[in-house]
Design a protein around this motif. Structure first.
Motif, PDB file in Angstrom:
ATOM      1  N   GLU A  68       0.844  -1.199   0.000  1.00 50.76           N
ATOM      2  CA  GLU A  68       0.000   0.000   0.000  1.00 50.76           C
ATOM      3  C   GLU A  68       0.882   1.253   0.000  1.00 50.76           C
ATOM      4  O   GLU A  68       2.061   1.184   0.335  1.00 50.76           O
ATOM      5  N   PRO A  69       0.329   2.422  -0.363  1.00 45.38           N
ATOM      6  CA  PRO A  69       1.178   3.609  -0.546  1.00 45.38           C
ATOM      7  C   PRO A  69       1.712   4.207   0.749  1.00 45.38           C
ATOM      8  O   PRO A  69       1.057   4.129   1.793  1.00 45.38           O
ATOM      9  N   GLU A  70       2.882   4.809   0.609  1.00 45.73           N
ATOM     10  CA  GLU A  70       3.465   5.584   1.702  1.00 45.73           C
ATOM     11  C   GLU A  70       2.980   7.033   1.602  1.00 45.73           C
ATOM     12  O   GLU A  70       2.744   7.701   2.596  1.00 45.73           O
ATOM     13  N   ILE A  71       2.871   7.512   0.340  1.00 42.73           N
ATOM     14  CA  ILE A  71       2.441   8.892   0.117  1.00 42.73           C
ATOM     15  C   ILE A  71       1.171   8.879  -0.727  1.00 42.73           C
ATOM     16  O   ILE A  71       1.159   8.363  -1.851  1.00 42.73           O
ATOM     17  N   ASP A 110       7.097  -1.755   7.261  1.00 36.80           N
ATOM     18  CA  ASP A 110       7.760  -3.064   7.368  1.00 36.80           C
ATOM     19  C   ASP A 110       7.204  -4.064   6.355  1.00 36.80           C
ATOM     20  O   ASP A 110       7.097  -5.263   6.643  1.00 36.80           O
ATOM     21  N   PHE A 111       6.855  -3.566   5.195  1.00 36.91           N
ATOM     22  CA  PHE A 111       6.154  -4.412   4.230  1.00 36.91           C
ATOM     23  C   PHE A 111       6.936  -5.676   3.897  1.00 36.91           C
ATOM     24  O   PHE A 111       6.395  -6.789   3.892  1.00 36.91           O
ATOM     25  N   ASP A 112       8.215  -5.472   3.602  1.00 37.70           N
ATOM     26  CA  ASP A 112       9.015  -6.607   3.138  1.00 37.70           C
ATOM     27  C   ASP A 112       9.079  -7.720   4.191  1.00 37.70           C
ATOM     28  O   ASP A 112       8.876  -8.899   3.901  1.00 37.70           O
ATOM     29  N   SER A 424       3.392  -6.069  -6.176  1.00 31.77           N
ATOM     30  CA  SER A 424       4.750  -5.804  -5.695  1.00 31.77           C
ATOM     31  C   SER A 424       5.574  -7.088  -5.705  1.00 31.77           C
ATOM     32  O   SER A 424       5.030  -8.192  -5.806  1.00 31.77           O
ATOM     33  N   LEU A 425       6.885  -6.921  -5.603  1.00 35.30           N
ATOM     34  CA  LEU A 425       7.779  -8.057  -5.353  1.00 35.30           C
ATOM     35  C   LEU A 425       8.588  -7.724  -4.106  1.00 35.30           C
ATOM     36  O   LEU A 425       8.980  -6.571  -3.913  1.00 35.30           O
ATOM     37  N   ILE A 426       8.834  -8.724  -3.279  1.00 39.34           N
ATOM     38  CA  ILE A 426       9.670  -8.462  -2.113  1.00 39.34           C
ATOM     39  C   ILE A 426      11.133  -8.667  -2.491  1.00 39.34           C
ATOM     40  O   ILE A 426      11.446  -9.266  -3.528  1.00 39.34           O
ATOM     41  N   SER A 427      12.033  -8.139  -1.670  1.00 36.48           N
ATOM     42  CA  SER A 427      13.454  -8.158  -2.010  1.00 36.48           C
ATOM     43  C   SER A 427      13.998  -9.583  -2.034  1.00 36.48           C
ATOM     44  O   SER A 427      13.456 -10.492  -1.391  1.00 36.48           O
ATOM     45  N   ASP A 428      15.088  -9.747  -2.775  1.00 37.60           N
ATOM     46  CA  ASP A 428      15.778 -11.040  -2.888  1.00 37.60           C
ATOM     47  C   ASP A 428      14.855 -12.147  -3.390  1.00 37.60           C
ATOM     48  O   ASP A 428      14.823 -13.255  -2.861  1.00 37.60           O
TER      49      ASP A 428
END
Lengths: 563, 139
Positions: A68-71, A110-112, A424-428
């Motif tokens: 979801e958006p931060e801004i 803390d989305f990821d 979205s995609l999470i890191s790694d």
């Protein structure tokens, strides 16, 4: 289905009794225990009419991550009001515990990390399970689809959205409205609509030549012994925000007077309760509700907001059900004596590891995916960063696309539209071909390369900024700011058009953008007919393949004032 | 006689065509047009409505409708065009309704202004902002 993960109690639910406790506090239960499907579906059936709302699924048949958006700034009268509340402020407003499943579902914080704990969300086979459970409690519940359904994935592109049409038919949808549907082209839309077993509603869709209604404006349903009128309202700015040449004989617009007329018409025809199934965008609906009397419920869409409680405007309740299949809203109404006496609402989060998939829907989805499965699953590269799109000014997915455009198309500056769809995609994690299409799939994907002066760039950015930050919601088109690569700027969102942007700077040289100088600009999704260039997904795929692992630097090139 | 909506539309369109041939050099300004129409009298609010989209789908053909019950004459101006005059439409005593509907070209975002001379010789006016945008980035 029993969770494979250690879930906390999630009560993404609001129990709002009109005239009773009002719009109640949310998520009061803090007890930590295993999250179960039964808890997610728990609902004390109320009144005599049930509405089930899904919207802006954007072709996402499978579970996804969606940050979801931060801004998400509001301007004018709606500054600081939901849905223009994000992050910690959102959690505080709705009394949600940080780190909880509902915090993961509804905010970016803390989305990821939370994504790794709570897993993907959505999936139309999970949605099917939820809808069946609601219908078990209320067999004649109405399933209403707010549109942006036949768009947004690899299989939608390859099947002409037949996958989504078949899936929504299997769900026994009762009515829908539209936006991106029309980017399939009018011939394909007509072909689908002619065979649709439910009405395709749009009170504000008119024949452009004679200014006469082009689609059914509403459908009257008899449910629970009362007449329920569902009025459809398509996205008002289709011919402006999307290519007009794809549906040249249609005109849209907010058409407030038309909505007032149709509300009166359905009341005269005996409607006990009036529901607007809308693709206006939240702020447009908020204004509409304040100006058109007689609407009981607006099921909002387009702006992809997910709100755990209804927003009340006068006697109208606005429901916001999120996007990408992440949520289903259940709205129970008590309708008696020709009016709505009460409402109970729950925004049901579709935790894909908790809600069991419906076997029949899984089979349908897998059947549509099978011919393309190997192409979709091909790993193109990896991402070291979280890739997401939502946010008024930038998102890492768009930063990636802009980087690809600049390097692959040898441009000074890149422009990427402020779309709000795309998971979205999470890191790694791997970036597959399907992931790239999820962020880019559309019917006008050509990546153009052209020359623009600094002055032209300013005009474009000012124009888009006014579509987003005009203080009158009826002038807002509901997307986000066009994303810019290779150039930074300062924006004061409170200023009028023409005065919002300043300090436009070429990032690689640090020089100010010269109004009279010509720059090479690459972009995609132009609304102009005959735009030339390779499809954006090929540009992105080539670039990601060359990178191996993609890392996106924090974007500090937009300086926002007045937010 | 009673005009149907479509006939009125054609009537309005032909008015534009006539005025469009006037060379731009002779185009009157908005203020001059208003002064000529009212003879300097002040115009009131209410009793006249403009129907137009908030944002033009195509700036070359923007549908505009003006309704002023009881009007003897309606003037429509596109205040931001190089030549603001769009049309002046007179209604006879037997007119079934005092409404004009046409499509106009708007050079840029601007206020469309409508004025009506009423049966008692008074004037009313209304304005409506129509945005002409580049578009293409709605999400």
């Amino acid at each position: 289905m029993i969770s494979r993960r250690d879930f906390l109690q999630a009560t993404v639910a609001a129990s709002a009794i009109w005239g009773g406790s009002g719009v109640g506090a949310w998520a009061q239960i803090a007890a930590r225990q295993q999250l179960t499907q039964d808890q997610l579906l728990e609902f004390d059936t109320f009144g005599n009419v049930t509405l089930i709302h899904v919207t802006d699924i954007h072709g996402q048949l499978k579970p996804i991550w969606f940050r979801e958006p931060e801004i998400n700034l509001g301007v004018g009268e709606v500054r600081g009001l939901p849905p223009h509340v994000t992050g910690q402020d959102f959690l505080k407003l709705y009394n949600i515990e940080p780190g909880s499943p509902e915090a993961y579902a509804l905010s970016y914080n803390d989305f990821d990390a939370l994504a790794r704990t709570y897993g993907k969300m959505g999936g139309l086979d999970r949605v099917a399970t939820v809808i069946k459970a609601i219908r078990a409690a209320r067999p004649d519940a109405l399933l209403l689809d707010g549109g942006d359904t036949w768009h947004g994935s690899y299989t939608v592109l390859k099947t002409g959205a037949q996958d989504m049409v078949d899936a929504m038919n299997l769900l026994e949808t009762d009515a829908m409205t539209s936006h991106w549907e029309f980017t399939l082209g009018i011939d394909r839309v007509t072909e689908i609509v002619d065979n649709l077993p439910f009405p395709f509603l749009g009170a504000n869709i008119f024949d452009a030549e004679w200014d006469e209604p082009a689609y059914e404006p509403y459908k009257m349903f008899e449910r629970g012994g009362v007449q329920v009128a569902v009025i459809g309202q398509a996205f008002p700015y289709l011919p402006i925000a999307n290519p007009r040449w794809m549906f040249p004989n249609l005109s849209f617009g907010v058409r407030e007077e038309r909505m007032a007329e149709v509300v009166q018409e359905v009341r005269d025809a005996g409607a006990d309760v009036v529901v607007v199934l809308s693709h206006n965008g939240f702020d447009v609906d908020r204004k509409l509700a304040s100006r058109v009397p007689g609407i009981d419920v607006i099921l909002t869409g387009h702006t992809h907001d997910a709100l755990p409680e209804p927003v009340q405007v006068g006697n109208t309740m606005l429901i916001a059900s999120g996007s990408n299949g992440k949520f289903v809203s259940r709205v129970d109404l008590d309708v008696r004596d020709g009016e709505m006496k009460g409402i109970r609402h729950k925004l049901i989060p579709i935790f894909s590891d908790v809600i069991a998939p419906d076997a029949e829907m899984t089979a349908l989805i897998d059947g549509h995916r099978a011919p393309y499965e190997s192409e979709m699953r091909e790993v193109i590269g990896r991402t070291g960063s979280t890739l997401y799109r939502r946010g008024n000014f930038n998102g890492t997915w768009d930063d990636l696309i802009c980087n690809a455009l600049i390097e692959e198309r040898e441009a000074d500056i890149a422009l990427s539209p402020g779309f709000r769809w795309g998971p979205s995609l999470i890191s790694d994690t791997d970036i597959t071909r399907e992931d790239i299409y999820n962020a880019t799939s559309m019917s006008y994907p050509n990546a153009y390369r052209s020359e623009m002066t600094g002055e032209q760039l300013k005009v474009i950015l000012e124009d888009v900024a006014d579509n987003l930050f005009n203080p009158d919601p009826y002038y807002q088109q509901g997307g986000d700011m066009v994303r810019v690569g290779g150039m930074g700027y300062r924006i004061d969102v409170t200023k009028p058009q023409g005065e919002r942007l300043s300090e436009m700077t070429v990032l690689k040289t640090g020089e100010a953008v010269d109004p009279s100088k010509t720059y090479v600009v690459a972009g995609w999704a132009s609304v102009n007919e005959g735009t030339e260039g390779p499809p954006i997904w090929d540009v992105v795929e080539n670039w990601v393949r060359g990178q191996g692992t993609v890392n996106i630097d924090p974007n500090e090139s937009v300086d926002v004032i007045g937010g | 006689m009673t005009y149907t909506r479509r006939e009125t539309l054609v009537l309005g369109a032909s008015s534009i065509a006539m005025l469009a041939v006037a060379p731009a050099a002779f185009a009157a300004t908005t203020d001059e047009e208003i002064a000529a129409f009212t003879g300097g009298a002040a115009a009131g609010e209410g009793g006249i409505e403009i129907g137009a989209p908030e944002i033009a789908e195509n700036g070359n053909v923007v549908p505009v409708e003006v309704t002023a019950p009881g009007a003897e004459e309606i003037m429509l101006l596109a205040t931001g065009n190089p030549s603001p005059t769009v049309c002046k439409v007179k209604f006879g005593p037997a007119a079934g309704s005092q409404r004009v509907s046409t499509r106009i070209r708007l050079a840029k975002t601007q206020d469309v202004l409508a004025m009506a001379r009423m049966g008692d010789g008074s004037f009313v006016q209304a304005t409506r902002t129509v945005k002409v945008t580049i578009g293409g980035c709605g999400g």
